[in-house]
Motif scaffolding. Structure first.
Motif, mmCIF file in Angstrom:
data_model
loop_
_atom_site.group_PDB
_atom_site.id
_atom_site.type_symbol
_atom_site.label_atom_id
_atom_site.label_comp_id
_atom_site.label_asym_id
_atom_site.label_seq_id
_atom_site.Cartn_x
_atom_site.Cartn_y
_atom_site.Cartn_z
ATOM 1 N N ASP A 77 0.963 -1.281 0.137
ATOM 2 C CA ASP A 77 -0.108 -0.085 -0.003
ATOM 3 C C ASP A 77 0.798 1.166 -0.051
ATOM 4 O OD1 ASP A 77 0.379 1.011 2.506
ATOM 5 O OD2 ASP A 77 -0.548 -0.825 3.567
ATOM 6 N N GLU A 78 0.197 2.475 -0.192
ATOM 7 C CA GLU A 78 0.941 3.764 -0.144
ATOM 8 C C GLU A 78 1.532 4.086 0.905
ATOM 9 O OE1 GLU A 78 1.212 5.472 -3.039
ATOM 10 O OE2 GLU A 78 0.522 3.864 -4.031
ATOM 11 N N ARG A 79 1.565 3.460 1.951
ATOM 12 C CA ARG A 79 2.328 3.891 2.995
ATOM 13 C C ARG A 79 3.806 3.828 3.089
ATOM 14 N NH1 ARG A 79 -0.980 0.804 7.702
ATOM 15 N NH2 ARG A 79 -0.662 -1.093 6.052
ATOM 16 N N VAL A 80 4.163 2.678 2.211
ATOM 17 C CA VAL A 80 5.767 2.528 2.009
ATOM 18 C C VAL A 80 6.169 3.536 1.164
ATOM 19 C CG1 VAL A 80 5.524 0.766 0.066
ATOM 20 C CG2 VAL A 80 7.220 0.417 1.694
ATOM 21 N N ARG A 81 5.386 4.403 0.376
ATOM 22 C CA ARG A 81 6.060 5.162 -0.692
ATOM 23 C C ARG A 81 7.035 6.271 -0.081
ATOM 24 N NH1 ARG A 81 5.115 1.312 -3.144
ATOM 25 N NH2 ARG A 81 3.044 0.854 -4.393
#
Length: 387
Positions: free
Chosen positions: A118-122
């Motif tokens: 998910d986008e939290r890793v970006r």
């Protein structure tokens, strides 16, 4: 005779005290030679200098590290040079040596699974991966430890980059423009991606990439954005395409220690290397992520262009990343005899997901180092590890 006897007794007593001190784990002050393939002034050199300062400070000068950037050993020489004692410590890029470190490389080359998270890793990919890789190698991968021992090395921490993108001498934005292009890559997963997109992968040391790009031996170099200045590649790059192929370079034993050297240190000195061992693992990914925008602006200022990947190419890349997890397992089993690749990746995924959450609120490399210490490095027993 009495004088001679008293002198002899005094010398004997000194010898006994010395033996007792050595038996208690007291070792002489040591100066350690640390070889890295990055040049002086690069981000990794600065990280190495910070590490050396931490070792000196934590040991109160009892242990010192002297960093040799691109002078003692280059990247291609580091594994054998460290094994043979040409350096006491080294900056190992394990994917350069696939046969020597297959289990460690399997974990490192699964980094494209970050594209499916998910986008939290970006923007925090490298920070999360270092935490997960540290925890897994120290506690859940005896095969990794055996590989390092076989090469006369002790693992004391990894590092990871920011995402890998296309850095080219011409526009390469979509699958059509990728076809037939020669891409310098640094891992089998990126080689497979290149072939899947119709390009031709080329394997070479990063120390050779600049000349290869200048001379047209390759059309693009697949590296993280900070390497454009760290390796001087910005001189030959005119077009950068972000978002593809993605994944990070995580196959780094950033402070590998020669086994004989490690065993010759006291428990306290080994503890110092473990405590200071959080410095580079935190410094490198944090700074790499932080510097991306600055370096892309430098590319523009030099007349280059920064492109977004074509949506169709980006989607095909994400589909490739999902499918490639099983390919990685099969590749390492067939090519390097890794027997429990499925099990390793199944165990690694939840560890990585945990670390994605752990690095969310980190605001500095010092905070990141502290998280690594509290969660992983402080739990390694310096009295028995690597012995």
């Amino acid at each position: 005779m009495q004088l001679i006897r008293r002198v002899w007794q005094g010398l004997t007593a000194c010898a006994v005290v010395g033996a007792l001190l050595l038996g208690a784990g007291v070792a002489e002050a040591r100066d350690l030679r640390y070889a890295m393939g990055f040049p002086s002034g690069s981000d990794s050199d600065k990280a190495g200098q910070a590490y050396a300062a931490a070792v000196k400070d934590l040991s109160k000068g009892d242990l010192k590290v002297r960093v040799y950037p691109l002078s003692l050993l280059n990247f291609a020489e580091t594994s054998a040079g460290l094994r043979d004692g040409m350096a006491d410590m080294g900056y190992l890029l394990a994917p350069y040596f696939p046969a020597e470190y297959p289990h460690f490389n399997l974990l490192a080359e699964s980094s494209m699974q970050l594209l499916t998270m998910d986008e939290r890793v970006r923007g925090r990919e490298g920070m999360a991966y270092v935490g997960a890789l540290s925890e897994f190698v120290f506690t859940k991968c005896p095969e990794c430890q055996a590989e390092f021992a076989q090469q006369n090395q002790v693992f004391t921490g990894p590092a990871a980059s920011s995402p890998y993108y296309l850095n080219c001498n011409k526009p390469v934005r979509n699958e059509q423009e990728l076809k037939g292009k020669r891409l310098r890559v640094a891992g089998s997963h990126w080689s497979r991606w290149a072939r899947a997109m119709g390009a031709q992968p080329v394997t070479m040391s990063s120390n050779e990439a600049l000349e290869a790009l200048k001379q047209g031996v390759v059309d693009c170099v697949v590296v993280s954005i900070p390497e454009l200045t760290n390796l001087g590649l910005i001189e030959a790059v005119s077009d950068v395409t972000v978002d593809v192929p993605g994944g990070i370079f995580a196959g780094t034993g950033v402070t590998q220690v020669n086994s004989k050297v490690w065993k010759g240190l006291s428990t306290e000195q080994r503890q110092v290397l473990l405590r200071a061992g959080t410095v580079m693992p935190a410094y490198i990914p944090f700074v790499y992520h932080q510097r991306e925008k600055e370096i892309l602006e430098q590319v523009r200022q030099r007349g280059g262009k920064v492109h977004e990947a074509d949506p169709a190419l980006l989607q095909k890349t994400r589909d490739f990343a999902r499918q490639d997890m099983q390919t990685i397992v099969e590749y390492f089993a067939k090519t390097h005899g890794v027997q429990r690749g499925d099990e390793m990746l199944a165990q690694f995924r939840p560890v990585l997901e945990k670390w994605v959450l752990l690095v969310q609120d980190v605001g500095s490399r010092e905070e990141l180092a502290e998280v690594y210490w509290n969660e992983v490095f402080s739990k390694v027993d310096a009295g028995s590890y690597g012995l």
